[in-house]
Design an enzyme around this catalytic site. Structure first.
Site, PDB file in Angstrom:
ATOM      1  N   PRO A  97      -1.575  -1.058  -1.387  1.00  0.00           N
ATOM      2  CA  PRO A  97      -0.681  -1.893  -0.588  1.00  0.00           C
ATOM      3  C   PRO A  97       0.182  -1.014   0.322  1.00  0.00           C
ATOM      4  CG  PRO A  97      -0.441  -2.350  -2.945  1.00  0.00           C
ATOM      5  CD  PRO A  97      -1.318  -1.144  -2.819  1.00  0.00           C
ATOM      6  N   SER A 104       0.400   5.123   0.622  1.00  0.00           N
ATOM      7  CA  SER A 104      -0.633   4.686   1.570  1.00  0.00           C
ATOM      8  C   SER A 104      -0.638   5.530   2.846  1.00  0.00           C
ATOM      9  CB  SER A 104      -0.500   3.202   1.898  1.00  0.00           C
ATOM     10  OG  SER A 104       0.670   2.978   2.606  1.00  0.00           O
ATOM     11  N   SER A 105       0.539   5.988   3.315  1.00  0.00           N
ATOM     12  CA  SER A 105       0.529   6.742   4.577  1.00  0.00           C
ATOM     13  C   SER A 105      -0.139   8.101   4.389  1.00  0.00           C
ATOM     14  CB  SER A 105       1.943   6.885   5.155  1.00  0.00           C
ATOM     15  OG  SER A 105       2.733   7.646   4.290  1.00  0.00           O
ATOM     16  N   ALA A 106       0.168   8.789   3.276  1.00  0.00           N
ATOM     17  CA  ALA A 106      -0.489  10.088   3.047  1.00  0.00           C
ATOM     18  C   ALA A 106      -1.978   9.879   2.764  1.00  0.00           C
ATOM     19  CB  ALA A 106       0.171  10.821   1.875  1.00  0.00           C
ATOM     20  N   ASP A 148       3.774  13.653  -1.745  1.00  0.00           N
ATOM     21  CA  ASP A 148       2.757  12.597  -1.599  1.00  0.00           C
ATOM     22  C   ASP A 148       1.421  13.206  -1.168  1.00  0.00           C
ATOM     23  OD1 ASP A 148       4.883  10.999  -2.134  1.00  0.00           O
ATOM     24  OD2 ASP A 148       4.613   9.638  -0.446  1.00  0.00           O
TER      25      ASP A 148
END
Ligand code: MEV
Length: 316
Positions: A97, A104-106, A148
């Site tokens: 999600p 999620s961004s990394a 991350d």
């Protein structure tokens, strides 16, 4: 010749303890979360690059501002390997999600890097992955610690201090971790900037709180080594209290942590950037984990996952 189709994947992550403090040089511990994944596919297609993902379907150059980090990283990578943004397309599928503190961004940066390097048949080293994903994270988060990117690249439980090589942890605990999604967006950039403001204005008050979080990470490491879930649960709840004092928790995160504890959790805390996003709780049995998960869902959580910590953590 470039390949006709290439894929790259990456999994989600959980910060077990030490978020925010890790930006200021304190240790943190992160876990891979293979239940959620991102897959990037690059395929040959004549014309300017198209991007197909949750937030955009169309020309890469027309992507919305929230994808700026990813797009400018793609542009820089393609330029650095002497190619043009032409004659291929990028599809991104994700079960992580977005904006929930689950990495999620990394993960999108790592999956896309893996796919691009494979498509252009260029060997990809861990150093390339670390440096490009940190470039992307810097654009997305402003001042990332690098944790991350490290956990998503290494896919092993890690003890992490900014600027030092991550240390893999032997992690096996007779316990279950429940992850609860508030359904609210967590803007790590905003919460990291908030903590920076606190540190800029009153370091004497807030510095010791970050130090305490660092000490809780050290105690977490000992609890993991001693395989002591009860201690770990208490430490998690203490960390949540400090994160709340730092102003990075919110009503729904506090509510879900309380619900978990009222239903038998050994402890609970927010995970990741906070201000929305996800919380985690620890349970001593699968039965208790299910009970906690059901209660989280009936008290506002949008989704939950249960992770058996007794099987050890491995990537995919
Ligand atoms: C985000 O997953 C963790 C934070 O500590 C930010 C960072 O370390 O870059 C909030």
């Amino acid at each position: 010749m470039d390949k006709r189709t290439s894929t790259g994947t990456a999994i989600g992550k959980i910060i077990l303890i030490g978020e925010h403090a890790v930006v200021y040089g304190e240790p943190a511990i992160a876990l891979p979360f293979p239940a959620t994944k991102i897959k990037t596919t690059i395929y040959e297609r004549k014309g300017p690059v198209l991007l197909n993902c949750l937030f955009h379907q169309g020309l890469l150059t027309d992507a919305p501002k929230k994808l700026f980090g990813l797009i400018s990283t793609i542009e820089k990578i393609v330029e650095s390997i002497g190619k043009r943004l032409y004659d291929f397309s990028i599809d991104i599928e994700s079960s992580i999600p977005p904006e929930r503190g689950m990495g999620s961004s990394a993960a999108v940066a790592v999956a896309t890097l893996r796919a691009l390097y494979d498509y252009f048949q260029i060997p990809l080293t861990r150093e390339d992955l670390v440096s490009w994903s940190n470039i992307s994270e810097k654009i997305v988060h402003g001042n990332p610690s690098g944790i991350d990117a490290a956990i998503i690249i290494d896919e092993k439980p890690l003890y992490y201090i900014k600027g030092s090589p991550p240390v893999p942890l032997d992690f096996k605990l007779d316990a279950y971790l429940i992850l609860g999604d508030t359904g609210e967006a967590s803007q790590t950039k905003t919460t990291v900037a908030h903590v920076k403001r606190l540190m800029d204005t009153d370091p004497e008050k807030y510095g010791p709180l970050l130090k305490k979080l660092g000490l809780l990470t050290e105690r977490t490491k000992i609890s993991i080594e001693n395989r002591n879930p009860k201690n770990l649960g208490q430490i998690m709840s203490n960390a949540h209290h400090i994160l709340d004092q730092l102003g990075v928790s919110n009503k729904i995160l506090n509510k879900l942590v309380t619900v978990a504890i009222e239903n038998g959790a050994l402890g609970g805390k927010l995970t990741g950037g906070g201000g929305g996003g996800c919380m985690i709780a620890l349970a001593s049995s699968e039965k208790e984990a299910n009970l906690i998960s059901n209660n989280l869902l009936s008290n506002g959580a949008k989704n939950t996952w249960i992770y058996n910590m007794g099987v050890g953590f491995h990537g995919r």
